[in-house]
Each structure stands twice: as structure tokens, then as C-alpha cells.
Motif scaffolding. Structure first.
Motif, PDB file in Angstrom:
ATOM      1  N   UNK A  61      49.030  -9.078  -2.533  1.00 33.34           N
ATOM      2  CA  UNK A  61      48.449 -10.405  -2.720  1.00 33.34           C
ATOM      3  C   UNK A  61      49.067 -11.439  -1.776  1.00 33.34           C
ATOM      4  N   UNK A  62      50.378 -11.319  -1.539  1.00 33.02           N
ATOM      5  CA  UNK A  62      51.085 -12.411  -0.882  1.00 33.02           C
ATOM      6  C   UNK A  62      51.383 -12.204   0.598  1.00 33.02           C
ATOM      7  N   UNK A  63      51.744 -10.989   1.024  1.00 32.30           N
ATOM      8  CA  UNK A  63      52.209 -10.934   2.413  1.00 32.30           C
ATOM      9  C   UNK A  63      51.876  -9.662   3.175  1.00 32.30           C
ATOM     10  N   UNK A  64      51.236  -8.673   2.569  1.00 34.71           N
ATOM     11  CA  UNK A  64      50.819  -7.524   3.367  1.00 34.71           C
ATOM     12  C   UNK A  64      49.520  -7.874   4.074  1.00 34.71           C
ATOM     13  N   UNK A  65      49.492  -7.825   5.410  1.00 37.45           N
ATOM     14  CA  UNK A  65      48.296  -8.272   6.125  1.00 37.45           C
ATOM     15  C   UNK A  65      47.126  -7.310   6.010  1.00 37.45           C
ATOM     16  N   UNK A  66      47.377  -6.033   6.185  1.00 37.10           N
ATOM     17  CA  UNK A  66      46.299  -5.039   6.166  1.00 37.10           C
ATOM     18  C   UNK A  66      46.806  -3.804   5.436  1.00 37.10           C
ATOM     19  N   UNK A  67      46.379  -3.653   4.188  1.00 34.43           N
ATOM     20  CA  UNK A  67      46.869  -2.546   3.371  1.00 34.43           C
ATOM     21  C   UNK A  67      45.802  -2.140   2.369  1.00 34.43           C
ATOM     22  N   UNK A  68      45.796  -0.878   2.026  1.00 31.62           N
ATOM     23  CA  UNK A  68      44.885  -0.346   1.010  1.00 31.62           C
ATOM     24  C   UNK A  68      45.662   0.582   0.091  1.00 31.62           C
ATOM     25  N   UNK A  69      45.144   0.747  -1.124  1.00 32.43           N
ATOM     26  CA  UNK A  69      45.783   1.641  -2.085  1.00 32.43           C
ATOM     27  C   UNK A  69      44.744   2.085  -3.100  1.00 32.43           C
ATOM     28  N   UNK A  70      44.855   3.334  -3.529  1.00 33.06           N
ATOM     29  CA  UNK A  70      43.992   3.829  -4.599  1.00 33.06           C
ATOM     30  C   UNK A  70      44.475   3.261  -5.925  1.00 33.06           C
ATOM     31  N   UNK A  71      43.563   2.666  -6.683  1.00 32.78           N
ATOM     32  CA  UNK A  71      43.943   2.125  -7.984  1.00 32.78           C
ATOM     33  C   UNK A  71      44.099   3.258  -9.001  1.00 32.78           C
ATOM     34  N   UNK A 140      34.195 -12.785 -15.611  1.00 31.24           N
ATOM     35  CA  UNK A 140      35.322 -12.279 -16.384  1.00 31.24           C
ATOM     36  C   UNK A 140      34.824 -11.647 -17.678  1.00 31.24           C
ATOM     37  N   UNK A 141      35.355 -10.482 -17.980  1.00 32.46           N
ATOM     38  CA  UNK A 141      34.880  -9.689 -19.110  1.00 32.46           C
ATOM     39  C   UNK A 141      35.791  -9.748 -20.322  1.00 32.46           C
ATOM     40  N   UNK A 142      36.930 -10.384 -20.182  1.00 37.38           N
ATOM     41  CA  UNK A 142      37.934 -10.360 -21.245  1.00 37.38           C
ATOM     42  C   UNK A 142      38.979  -9.282 -21.017  1.00 37.38           C
ATOM     43  N   UNK A 143      38.703  -8.354 -20.089  1.00 38.66           N
ATOM     44  CA  UNK A 143      39.681  -7.331 -19.735  1.00 38.66           C
ATOM     45  C   UNK A 143      40.574  -7.823 -18.609  1.00 38.66           C
ATOM     46  N   UNK A 144      41.747  -7.185 -18.512  1.00 37.91           N
ATOM     47  CA  UNK A 144      42.681  -7.450 -17.435  1.00 37.91           C
ATOM     48  C   UNK A 144      43.060  -6.114 -16.805  1.00 37.91           C
ATOM     49  N   UNK A 145      43.773  -6.159 -15.683  1.00 40.65           N
ATOM     50  CA  UNK A 145      44.196  -4.904 -15.061  1.00 40.65           C
ATOM     51  C   UNK A 145      44.989  -4.039 -16.035  1.00 40.65           C
ATOM     52  N   UNK A 146      45.755  -4.692 -16.900  1.00 40.97           N
ATOM     53  CA  UNK A 146      46.547  -3.936 -17.870  1.00 40.97           C
ATOM     54  C   UNK A 146      45.666  -3.097 -18.797  1.00 40.97           C
ATOM     55  N   UNK A 147      44.389  -3.461 -18.932  1.00 46.51           N
ATOM     56  CA  UNK A 147      43.474  -2.716 -19.797  1.00 46.51           C
ATOM     57  C   UNK A 147      42.810  -1.549 -19.078  1.00 46.51           C
ATOM     58  N   UNK A 148      42.807  -1.569 -17.749  1.00 41.19           N
ATOM     59  CA  UNK A 148      42.045  -0.547 -17.017  1.00 41.19           C
ATOM     60  C   UNK A 148      42.910   0.360 -16.155  1.00 41.19           C
ATOM     61  N   UNK A 149      44.175   0.005 -15.938  1.00 42.85           N
ATOM     62  CA  UNK A 149      45.060   0.827 -15.118  1.00 42.85           C
ATOM     63  C   UNK A 149      46.004   1.661 -15.986  1.00 42.85           C
ATOM     64  N   UNK A 150      46.445   2.782 -15.430  1.00 39.01           N
ATOM     65  CA  UNK A 150      47.518   3.546 -16.046  1.00 39.01           C
ATOM     66  C   UNK A 150      48.818   2.766 -15.848  1.00 39.01           C
ATOM     67  N   UNK A 151      49.434   2.287 -16.921  1.00 37.41           N
ATOM     68  CA  UNK A 151      50.567   1.358 -16.758  1.00 37.41           C
ATOM     69  C   UNK A 151      51.797   1.958 -16.100  1.00 37.41           C
ATOM     70  N   UNK A 152      51.992   3.260 -16.220  1.00 37.83           N
ATOM     71  CA  UNK A 152      53.213   3.879 -15.703  1.00 37.83           C
ATOM     72  C   UNK A 152      53.061   4.418 -14.287  1.00 37.83           C
ATOM     73  N   UNK A 153      51.872   4.276 -13.703  1.00 42.32           N
ATOM     74  CA  UNK A 153      51.624   4.843 -12.371  1.00 42.32           C
ATOM     75  C   UNK A 153      51.724   3.734 -11.326  1.00 42.32           C
ATOM     76  N   UNK A 154      52.626   3.854 -10.356  1.00 41.67           N
ATOM     77  CA  UNK A 154      52.757   2.814  -9.322  1.00 41.67           C
ATOM     78  C   UNK A 154      51.653   2.929  -8.284  1.00 41.67           C
TER      79      UNK A 154
END
Length: 311
Positions: A61-71, A140-154
């Protein structure tokens, strides 16, 4: 004070939010009045809290200029998170059906986590070839990333040297080629510092200096105390050719920054960063049993004054 004004002043999370002259607690660096103080959103100071992916989400969000990652989604097909998409879009669906979500977007929402979940919900039902410029309240659906991501997976971000991944396959038309050229011209060389025990640390060459920016997930008060103890021991640097420059805040986390020798390759900082991580962990573990000395308290005050602005 009128009811609406009173509610606006008390709904933000964190003591800074209600004062229009103070920095906005969202971490933008703007005054509260010029940022979220103009709206009615509740500001979530630490939007990615509870996720193992938090440090890399903040970096993207703050300082990586060009980066991608699998959610690391709990369910559903693959989705790619990107530092920034063409036009700073919140999301796009390629003709192939591939979904990409953007981190660096124009928004005045107080909850980036809810915005990203809203963009994901939009993308899953959008037609191929569509893009979402911004996530408004209606998305906005009322969900957050915490609701859709595996919390322990970086996250495992891939940092790119350019934005060629914006237009996969084929020769871009003149307009797209010009867009890529403009975007590529402002990229600062950036690489992850990959080492055991090190996450959220990135080397960057600004053209005049080299830096290592390290997103830490510890409570700020605790982290500053640990850094002060290391400073008192003469162990705050990453090694020869480095100098602790200060820190900045981003989305509820503290990001220490070191100036480093530009002539050294980013990989040469992996070992020193791993050694520093060990020293820091040892100090953090001993803080409860061994409070700061007077000298260390003074060192903490000095470090607290070394606040830098991300450019």
C-alpha cells in the motif's frame, strides 16, 4: 457542539482523529481535517490487524512501486493483489477472467480492509474486461479482508522491475506503450530482503540514497523501547555501511528505516537483517523482566524524535 459534529469527532479510532490540526490517524501524512476529518467514516487505524499478511499489505500500500502477490483466500478462484493498477483502479477483470485488486488507490474510506473486500466482491461478479475505478460506499459488503483471507498465511509479494505485467502478451498499442513508459520512469529499484526471521523488509534505491524499510507488527511503545535498548548497546545498526535514519507510521504500524550503502546489493543485507531480527527478538522477550534504564529512556526519546516522511 451540534450532534453531527460531536459524532464525527468521536467515531474515529485513536485519540488523534478528532483534532483537525493533528495528522490523520489513517497514516496518510495529511492533516485530519484535509483527510478523513471531512467525512463520516469510522477510521480503522490498523486495518490489516490479525492477518499474517499485514506487513506486506502495508508495504504494498505504501512504498512498493510494482509488486504482485497471490491472495491467500479462504475460498474461490485465484486473485492477484497488486501494488497499483493502470489508472490506480481498485480492481480489474482481464479478458481472460483473471482478477486483480489494487492497493494504491484514491479513497477517503476509513477502512482499507473493507474497501479491498468490496472490490473483490465486485470483481467476482463483473464481466471480463471491466475495471472498478474506486470503491464507494455502495460497493462495501460488510466484509473485510479478515473475513475472506486465511489469517495465518502470509503474502509472498513478487517485486517487479517495471510494469510490463500490466499488459500481458502481445505488443501494446501506442497509448498503452506511453502509459507504461510514464509508469516505469518513476519506479525506484526495490527488492525484498529475504532471510530467515525477516518479513516486511525491503531495500530501495532512491537515486541518492539506499534505504531498508522494515514494517514491524509489534506495538509501537514496545518496539520503541526495544530499539532504545539496542541503541544503548550500540546494536541499532544493521551492520557496516548502515545508519538508523528514523521511522514512520503506516496503518497502525511503525516502519523503521536505515540508510544503507547504495553500492551493496540488496542480497548483501539479508544476513545483517537476520542477525538484527535475532537481537531484536531477544530484547523484546526481556522487556517485561528488565525495565528500561534512565539512559535507555533518554535514548527512546531521541529515537522518537527521528520521524521521517515517506517520499
Amino acid at each position: 457542539m451540534g450532534k453531527k459534529t460531536r459524532n464525527r469527532a468521536t467515531r474515529s479510532e485513536g485519540s488523534e482523529g478528532g483534532n483537525p490540526r493533528r495528522p490523520c490517524p489513517c497514516g496518510s501524512g495529511k492533516r485530519y481535517k484535509a483527510c478523513h476529518g471531512a467525512g463520516d467514516d469510522v477510521i480503522v487505524v490498523r486495518p490489516f490487524e490479525g492477518l499474517a499478511a499485514e506487513p506486506d499489505l502495508v508495504a504494498m500500500r505504501e512504498f512498493l512501486p510494482s509488486a504482485t502477490a497471490a491472495l491467500p483466500l479462504r475460498e474461490g478462484g485465484p486473485v492477484t493483489l497488486a501494488s497499483v493498477l493502470p489508472g490506480a483502479s481498485a480492481a480489474l477483470v482481464r479478458d481472460s477472467g483473471e482478477i486483480l485488486l489494487g492497493m494504491q488507490v484514491q479513497t477517503r474510506s476509513g477502512d482499507l480492509s473493507a474497501d479491498l473486500a468490496g472490490a473483490l466482491a465486485w470483481a467476482r461478479s463483473a464481466e471480463p474486461g471491466s475495471s472498478l475505478p474506486v470503491v464507494g460506499p455502495e460497493r462495501r459488503t460488510g466484509e473485510r479482508l479478515q473475513d475472506v483471507l486465511e489469517p495465518e498465511v502470509p503474502l509472498e509479494p513478487s517485486v517487479h522491475a517495471d510494469f510490463a505485467w500490466w499488459l500481458p502478451g502481445g505488443e501494446p498499442d501506442p497509448e498503452a506503450a506511453a502509459m507504461l513508459e510514464r509508469a516505469n520512469s518513476v519506479i525506484m529499484p526495490t527488492e525484498a530482503v529475504a532471510a530467515p526471521g525477516v518479513r516486511g523488509a525491503y531495500w530501495v534505491d532512491t537515486g541518492s540514497k539506499g534505504h531498508i524499510r522494515w514494517v514491524r507488527t509489534e506495538d509501537e511503545v514496545t518496539l520503541m523501547a526495544a530499539l532504545a535498548r539496542l541503541s544503548g548497546r550500540g546494536e541499532l545498526e544493521l551492520g557496516e555501511g548502515s545508519h538508523y535514519a528514523g521511522s514512520f507510521r503506516a496503518h497502525g504500524l511503525l516502519v523503521p528505516v536505515w540508510d544503507v550503502d547504495r553500492e551493496m546489493h540488496s542480497s548483501e543485507w539479508a544476513g545483517p537483517a537476520a542477525e538484527f531480527a535475532k537481537r531484536l527478538d531477544e530484547v523484546l522477550a526481556g522487556l517485561d523482566s528488565e525495565p528500561l534504564t534512565d539512559a535507555e529512556h533518554r535514548a527512546r526519546e531521541v529515537l522518537a524524535g527521528k520521524q521521517i516522511t515517506l517520499r
